[in-house]
Design a protein around this motif. Structure first.
Motif, PDB file in Angstrom:
ATOM      1  N   SER A  23      -2.731  -2.034   4.280  1.00 35.50           N
ATOM      2  CA  SER A  23      -3.434  -0.793   3.951  1.00 35.50           C
ATOM      3  C   SER A  23      -2.958   0.334   4.860  1.00 35.50           C
ATOM      4  CB  SER A  23      -4.951  -0.988   4.116  1.00 35.50           C
ATOM      5  OG  SER A  23      -5.663   0.181   3.757  1.00 35.50           O
ATOM      6  N   THR A  63      -3.312   4.870   5.338  1.00 40.33           N
ATOM      7  CA  THR A  63      -3.977   6.091   4.896  1.00 40.33           C
ATOM      8  C   THR A  63      -3.706   7.214   5.887  1.00 40.33           C
ATOM      9  OG1 THR A  63      -6.071   6.978   4.053  1.00 40.33           O
ATOM     10  CG2 THR A  63      -6.187   5.689   6.073  1.00 40.33           C
ATOM     11  N   THR A 117       0.352   5.765  -0.486  1.00 41.19           N
ATOM     12  CA  THR A 117      -0.605   6.856  -0.658  1.00 41.19           C
ATOM     13  C   THR A 117       0.062   8.198  -0.397  1.00 41.19           C
ATOM     14  OG1 THR A 117      -2.822   7.622  -0.032  1.00 41.19           O
ATOM     15  CG2 THR A 117      -1.414   6.843   1.759  1.00 41.19           C
ATOM     16  N   SER A 165       0.842  -1.204   0.000  1.00 43.84           N
ATOM     17  CA  SER A 165       0.000   0.000   0.000  1.00 43.84           C
ATOM     18  C   SER A 165       0.873   1.249   0.000  1.00 43.84           C
ATOM     19  CB  SER A 165      -0.913   0.003   1.242  1.00 43.84           C
ATOM     20  OG  SER A 165      -1.770   1.116   1.249  1.00 43.84           O
ATOM     21  N   TRP A 212      -7.684  -5.923   5.187  1.00 41.54           N
ATOM     22  CA  TRP A 212      -7.124  -5.577   3.879  1.00 41.54           C
ATOM     23  C   TRP A 212      -7.294  -4.122   3.500  1.00 41.54           C
ATOM     24  CZ3 TRP A 212      -3.929  -8.504   1.057  1.00 41.54           C
ATOM     25  CH2 TRP A 212      -3.840  -9.861   1.387  1.00 41.54           C
ATOM     26  N   SER A 213      -8.249  -3.451   4.097  1.00 39.88           N
ATOM     27  CA  SER A 213      -8.502  -2.060   3.701  1.00 39.88           C
ATOM     28  C   SER A 213      -9.022  -1.266   4.887  1.00 39.88           C
ATOM     29  CB  SER A 213      -9.523  -2.025   2.558  1.00 39.88           C
ATOM     30  OG  SER A 213      -9.714  -0.716   2.088  1.00 39.88           O
ATOM     31  N   SER A 247     -13.310  -0.415   8.073  1.00 32.53           N
ATOM     32  CA  SER A 247     -12.316  -1.431   7.738  1.00 32.53           C
ATOM     33  C   SER A 247     -12.992  -2.652   7.122  1.00 32.53           C
ATOM     34  CB  SER A 247     -11.529  -1.848   8.990  1.00 32.53           C
ATOM     35  OG  SER A 247     -12.403  -2.416   9.958  1.00 32.53           O
ATOM     36  N   THR A 299      -9.998   3.073   6.096  1.00 32.54           N
ATOM     37  CA  THR A 299     -10.108   4.476   5.698  1.00 32.54           C
ATOM     38  C   THR A 299     -10.805   5.285   6.780  1.00 32.54           C
ATOM     39  OG1 THR A 299     -10.752   5.935   3.864  1.00 32.54           O
ATOM     40  CG2 THR A 299     -12.350   4.261   4.524  1.00 32.54           C
TER      41      THR A 299
END
Length: 202
Positions: free
Chosen positions: A73, A75, A33, A31, A114-115, A127, A117
């Motif tokens: 992940s 962010t 960003t 990941s 896995w993700s 999540s 934000t």
């Protein structure tokens, strides 16, 4: 861009010119960003470490090493004051960017995450993980506010922090109530359990 060669590369979009490579990671980078103002780059991968770089100079500002296993992940919060990461250890972690201080860990997933934000106001975190759930978290308390479960047949359920359920009819049919080693389907739930269920339209 990042990948299996453990390197992050930054290109100029218009010309295609390679501006800079960032090479501190060891293993796959899962990941990467930009911060909202594009001043920083954040990346993480197989080496369990989140790294924060200054975009303009390429300088490594800080590394965050609290995860146990690959990190999938990363962010920034909308104001770039906080960093959020999640990975194979089923845990989400929140750090203060400036100090590197670990603020909070969020633990309710039963498998890799896995993700992850932030909500636009940074009050909540969303999540998704290997346990086939999406979870909504309160940033300040660390509490899991809701768990969302979906199936390929269109069935869905939501469970809040007080174990109240909402879902469509096919989703609620997937629930079971265990009492004295007997499993009862949704239609045979005791009254005090049925009071916690809400059937929603498809």
């Amino acid at each position: 861009a990042a990948g299996e060669d453990a390197t992050i590369r930054l290109w100029e979009r218009e010309s295609g010119k390679l501006i800079r490579s960032f090479k501190d990671h060891k293993g796959i980078v899962w990941s990467v960003t930009f911060s909202p103002d594009a001043a920083y780059i954040l990346a993480a991968g197989d080496d369990s470490t989140i790294r924060l770089w200054e975009r303009e100079s390429g300088k490594l500002i800080r590394s965050f090493k609290d995860h146990k296993g690959p990190v999938f992940s990363v962010t920034f919060s909308p104001d770039a004051a906080y960093i959020l990461a999640a990975g194979e250890d089923a845990t989400i972690r929140l750090w203060e960017r400036e100090s590197g201080k670990l603020i909070r860990s969020f633990k309710d997933h039963s498998g890799a995450v896995w993700s992850v934000t932030f909500s636009p106001d940074a009050a909540y975190i969303l999540s998704a993980g290997d346990d086939a759930t999406v979870k909504l978290w309160d940033v300040n308390s660390g509490a899991c506010m809701a768990t969302f479960i979906g199936w390929a047949d269109g069935a869905w359920l939501t469970r809040d922090g007080a174990d109240n359920f909402a879902g469509n009819e096919t989703g609620l049919d997937k629930l079971g109530f265990v009492d004295n080693q007997c499993v009862y389907p949704a239609g045979e739930f005791p009254e005090f359990i049925r009071d916690r269920l809400e059937i929603m339209p498809v």
